[in-house]
Scaffold this active site. Structure first.
Site, PDB file in Angstrom:
ATOM      1  N   ASP A  43      31.012  33.376 -10.138  1.00 58.14           N
ATOM      2  CA  ASP A  43      31.783  33.919 -11.261  1.00 58.14           C
ATOM      3  C   ASP A  43      31.546  35.384 -11.626  1.00 58.14           C
ATOM      4  OD1 ASP A  43      31.652  31.189 -11.240  1.00 58.14           O
ATOM      5  OD2 ASP A  43      30.970  30.967 -13.286  1.00 58.14           O
ATOM      6  N   GLU A  53      35.159  24.999 -17.570  1.00 59.83           N
ATOM      7  CA  GLU A  53      34.155  26.057 -17.442  1.00 59.83           C
ATOM      8  C   GLU A  53      34.779  27.405 -17.785  1.00 59.83           C
ATOM      9  OE1 GLU A  53      31.293  24.380 -13.941  1.00 59.83           O
ATOM     10  OE2 GLU A  53      33.062  25.392 -13.210  1.00 59.83           O
TER      11      GLU A  53
HETATM   12  C1  FRU Z   1      31.508  28.116 -12.626  1.00 68.63           C
HETATM   13  C2  FRU Z   1      30.066  27.770 -12.947  1.00 68.63           C
HETATM   14  C3  FRU Z   1      29.774  28.032 -14.404  1.00 68.63           C
HETATM   15  C4  FRU Z   1      28.300  28.251 -14.402  1.00 68.63           C
HETATM   16  C5  FRU Z   1      28.097  28.977 -13.107  1.00 68.63           C
HETATM   17  C6  FRU Z   1      26.778  28.720 -12.439  1.00 68.63           C
HETATM   18  O1  FRU Z   1      31.738  28.440 -11.298  1.00 68.63           O
HETATM   19  O2  FRU Z   1      29.821  26.426 -12.614  1.00 68.63           O
HETATM   20  O3  FRU Z   1      30.212  27.023 -15.267  1.00 68.63           O
HETATM   21  O4  FRU Z   1      27.861  28.986 -15.508  1.00 68.63           O
HETATM   22  O5  FRU Z   1      29.139  28.579 -12.245  1.00 68.63           O
HETATM   23  O6  FRU Z   1      26.590  29.551 -11.337  1.00 68.63           O
END
Ligand code: FRU
Length: 562
Positions: free
Chosen positions: A140, A307
């Site tokens: 992300d 998310e």
């Molecule tokens: C989304 C996610 C988020 C989390 C991060 C962990 O891709 O699962 O929800 O904060 O990646 O790397």
């Protein structure tokens, strides 16, 4: 068992000198590396198929940091750097490697030097104008903000391997939103856990990051909590808030905070992903949070965990203001795995309500991008000229860890600017390549290049085929009657690394499309309706660049990207 004992006994009696570090095997399960006095980086050899071992930095008997690393056992795929600078001159420095058999090649292949470019691999699929980490894994985009003429981009980062793990925040900056400078690690794991996703806000000259710490416990699920960190040097370095965590909860999926100042209530709002809903909070100071409401149980796609939320106002061409709630979801995306859905409605600082609930009833969803590789999309804080500028991670959790790159894994999408458009009485989010992409346009060329933009003026039905001499191809079709655009990557090149990769994606076009802009960059194809009514982002891994273009029912102009 017997054999293992013999190996370990032999190893116990030897002291190996690898590139001048001393490696002392203690037992098959643990070796101690004593780095040389010179050389900032200890280069750890990685083999992706090896299980994770632990690499611990110990100074005079106290543990400074520990990371999971797939230390090479039989062969070296690539190197990752352990930066020793923070631990110099503090006492006796040792690096302890656990769960890696003593005979493994990693011990003889260790290297130590000051060369940040040591053993860099030139990879065929590394994008030329999309943001990528130099080495290691990225997911992300996090904490993006704009300040004093500079765009800042943080990202979920594993500096110690090209697969997910050891989450840090990496940092890059850019003056033009396209060319990025690596700024190193901004947030590293601490006692509260690893650094999961979050956002930054600007407070005068200060930058405040709010992120999720995710901490494994031996007793069950990881514990997730929201934390703060402050930067007084424009986002380069951060100090963690001593009162962390500032927001805790009882749910296992409790993460990805997006705070923003809301002038309507003269307070901070926060939107947080919790299980399969979004929670909204308010605060006078970013530290004490009051729960306001939850959104989403009865709306949109619920095929997986919600998310990386975002919530912001947009104004339509007619001047009407709407709030848009962005919800990334995995799995449950439009073509399996990850996707970015959105909701259009009203927000009063306390509660978000959708304008037309029917659009999200019974699992129906609106998607910001109708490709398979657009995830964790969130917007920049404080973008100039009231712009709402967004980036997405260009991958999908179904196969993100398997895509055929090595030294690095994953790229971000090109930046997009969001707006609103109306179609048959409803309001939708429009997405166009950010204006900066026009400045990146170079001269016209005759055939597609590995990095180029193709502009296609469409007729009623169009077929656009990109291909290479290997017979690999990407087939795109626009159907004005069905009002759809599709992209088929089933024969696009290397599609065999995951059964979920080969696919065709289809988007509604909400009326006629007059012109398409297609951005190609080695391993990706991003397509936009120039008017913003449709976006589609897909990865492709051709064995050589697509150098041929055929267009039926349209006229194409190809530009190189500078
Ligand atoms: C989304 C996610 C988020 C989390 C991060 C962990 O891709 O699962 O929800 O904060 O990646 O790397």
């Amino acid at each position: 068992m017997m054999k293992r004992y013999v190996v370990s006994l032999a190893a116990m009696m030897s002291i190996v000198t690898a590139g001048a570090q001393t490696v002392t095997p203690q037992a098959c399960e643990q070796s101690i590396v004593t780095p040389k006095a010179e050389g900032r980086y200890l280069w750890l050899p990685v083999q992706e198929s090896a299980p994770e071992g632990k690499v611990q930095v110990i100074v005079s008997g106290s543990l400074q940091t520990e990371q999971n690393v797939r230390m090479a056992r039989e062969r070296v795929d690539y190197y990752v750097a352990l930066d020793l600078l923070p631990y110099r001159d503090k006492g006796a420095l040792r690096v302890c490697v656990q769960n890696v058999p003593t005979g493994s090649v990693c011990f003889s292949k260790l290297a130590q030097n000051d060369d940040a470019a040591f053993a860099l691999i030139r990879e065929r699929h590394r994008p030329l104008y999309h943001h990528t980490p130099e080495r290691g894994w990225m997911n992300d985009p996090n904490g993006m903000f704009y300040k004093n003429g500079v765009w800042h981009l943080y990202y979920q980062y594993n500096p110690y391997g090209s697969m997910w793990g050891n989450m840090h925040w990496g940092h890059s900056s850019s003056a033009d939103l396209i060319h990025w400078k690596d700024e190193g690690v901004a947030l590293a794991p601490d006692v509260w856990g690893t650094m999961f996703s979050g956002s930054c806000v600007t407070l005068g000259e200060r930058v405040v990051a709010m992120y999720t710490s995710s901490r494994p416990t031996p007793f069950g699920a990881d514990v997730q909590a929201q934390c703060l960190a402050f930067s007084d040097d424009g986002g380069k370095t951060f100090s963690k808030y001593e009162g962390n965590p500032v927001l805790t909860g009882e749910e296992p999926d409790f993460r990805d905070p997006r705070p923003f100042w809301n002038e309507d209530i003269r307070a901070w709002n926060l939107i947080l992903a919790v299980g399969q809903e979004m929670r909204i909070y308010s605060s006078p100071d970013l530290k004490a949070w009051t729960y306001e409401s939850s959104f989403g149980r009865d709306f949109g796609s619920h095929g997986g965990v919600w998310e990386c939320p975002d919530l912001f106002p947009l104004t339509s061409a007619s001047g009407a203001k709407r709030w848009v709630l962005v919800c990334n979801i995995n799995p449950g995306g439009p073509f399996g795995g990850s996707g970015t859905q959105y909701f259009v409605g009203q927000f009063d600082g306390h509660r978000f309500t959708v304008d037309n609930p029917d659009r999200y009833a019974g699992g129906k969803a609106l998607w910001l991008d109708y490709g398979k590789d657009h995830y964790a999309a969130v917007s920049f804080c404080n973008a100039p000229d009231a712009r709402r500028t967004m980036l997405a991670w260009m991958s999908n959790w179904q196969y993100a860890n398997q895509v055929p790159t090595m030294q690095f894994r994953s790229a971000n999408s090109i930046p997009r600017d969001l707006g609103l458009f109306e179609y048959q009485g409803d309001t939708y989010v429009a997405s166009v390549p950010s204006g900066e992409m026009l400045s990146a346009r170079g001269s016209k060329v005759r055939q597609p290049l590995e990095a180029c933009e193709i502009v296609v003026d469409l007729k009623k039905h169009s077929e656009i085929v990109l291909s290479n001499p290997q017979g690999e191809q990407v087939v795109m079709r626009y159907d004005a009657v069905a009002q759809t655009f599709s992209m088929d990557r089933t024969k696009s090149g290397n599609v065999g690394f995951s059964a979920d990769f080969p696919c065709a994606t289809v988007a509604p076009t909400y009326g006629a499309v007059k012109q398409l802009r297609i951005f190609i960059d080695r391993c990706s194809v991003e397509v936009f309706d120039t008017d913003g009514k449709m976006a589609m982002t897909n990865l492709v891994f051709p064995s050589e660049p697509y150098n041929s273009l055929s267009v039926k029912g349209g006229k194409a102009t190809i530009y190189e990207i500078k």
